[in-house]
Structures are given as C-alpha cells and as structure tokens.
Scaffold this active site. Sequence first.
Site, mmCIF file in Angstrom:
data_model
loop_
_atom_site.group_PDB
_atom_site.id
_atom_site.type_symbol
_atom_site.label_atom_id
_atom_site.label_comp_id
_atom_site.label_asym_id
_atom_site.label_seq_id
_atom_site.Cartn_x
_atom_site.Cartn_y
_atom_site.Cartn_z
ATOM 1 C CB CYS A 234 -0.984 -17.523 17.815
ATOM 2 S SG CYS A 234 0.102 -18.836 17.290
HETATM 3 C C1 BEZ Z 1 0.851 -20.860 20.994
HETATM 4 O O1 BEZ Z 1 0.583 -20.019 20.149
HETATM 5 O O2 BEZ Z 1 0.673 -20.615 22.171
HETATM 6 C C2 BEZ Z 1 1.432 -22.187 20.620
HETATM 7 C C3 BEZ Z 1 1.124 -22.777 19.402
HETATM 8 C C4 BEZ Z 1 1.655 -24.023 19.092
HETATM 9 C C5 BEZ Z 1 2.517 -24.650 19.969
HETATM 10 C C6 BEZ Z 1 2.845 -24.041 21.179
HETATM 11 C C7 BEZ Z 1 2.304 -22.787 21.508
#
Ligand code: BEZ
Length: 211
Positions: free
Chosen positions: A45
């Site tokens: 994210c």
């Molecule tokens: C991420 O943004 O890296 C992420 C968020 C939730 C689950 C897996 C990855």
Amino acid sequence: MTIRLGDTAPDFTAETTEGTIELHKWLGEGWGILFSHPKDYTPVCTTELGRVANLKGEFEKRNVKVIAVSVDPLESHKGWINDINETQSCSMNYPIIADPDRNVVTMYGMIHPNALDNLTVRSVFIIGPDKKVKLQLTYPASTGRNFDEILRVIDSLQLTANYQVATPADWKQGDDCVVVPAIKTEDIPAKFPKGFKEVKPYLRMTPQPDI
Ligand code: BEZ
C-alpha cells in the site's frame, strides 16, 4: 452491496486527510478514482499511494480526481503519510478516507471475507462525470496495482465518451481505434475524417481521433 458497471457510484460523506468530503460534490463535473487499501503501514500500500502521488499530474491532465480509502483512523493515516513521503520520494497530494466504521468499504463491496478477513482487497472504481461506475478492478492484497494501466483505461474511456470509438487489445496512446458497431460503414467517412480501414465488415479501424 454489489456494484455493477453503469450503476451510480454510491455517494457518501467521510472524514479524510484533507477534511470532510461528500463524494459527489467533491468530484464535481470531472472524473474520479476511488481505490482501497487493506491497511495502513503495510508495504505494498505504501508503494501504491506514493506512485499515485507522483502521477498526480497525469490524473489532472485527464481531469481525474483520486481518493484512497483505508479502514484505519485519521490519526493513523496522518502518521503513515510521513512514511509514504519519506520512502516513495513524494508529497502526498490527494485525500485518504478514514473509514474505521467500514461504511464506505462496505457500501462499495471492498471487503471480500473469504480472501482477507476484515480488511479490504485492492479495489479500484473509475467514476465518470455522470457519477456512473465506468470500471472496477479487484486485486489481491499481495499484488500492487499497475497505475499505468489505470491511466490507459481512463484514456480509453475518455475516447469512447468523446468520439464513437472503442480501443482494441493492448491499445496504447497513438494506436488505431475501433469504430463502434453502432456506426454504419457508409457513415464512417463523415465522422472520421482521418480515414478508416475495413478489415471485416464488423471490424473497422480508424486513427486515434484526438491526436
Ligand atoms: C501490503 O500492503 O503490503 C499488504 C496488506 C495486506 C496484506 C498483504 C500485504
């Protein structure tokens, strides 16, 4: 709630990192993108939010406003923005909705409990000036979205909105476009002065009309 293409994008009022926003009013007459993030302070994210901040000029050129949503509270978003700016060499320049009560993400069907418990998947909604949903994408949490592809889709949608063309497989800026089936072949010359090629009676190609 299931939202389908062509439906009116549900309106809402929400707290964001840029103050309270009423979605439809905030969008005004332009296009919009609403995209969800599973959680604050997560790696994928963080890269996505930074990428979109660095692409702001490209969205503005196309008259598109972008708004992100994550289910964490406002204070969390504000702290996370410092990390996004630091690690992604950007300056966050669009709002992130704080949705701790999950109002927005539930309204848009962004929680897929069999994929990710109680967090959102990576959804994208492109909303047209008429407030109708023009595209939706759903990616798993583990795959960061390709924002060049999202810009490409906006270019295609805007061409279709302004000219009677569609775009073929793997189309990119400058490539020939498809004349929509609703136009009779005998009417093409008047509408497409750049010319056309009839590959098949149902497959008529014309140079991109807006360049
Ligand atoms: C991420 O943004 O890296 C992420 C968020 C939730 C689950 C897996 C990855």
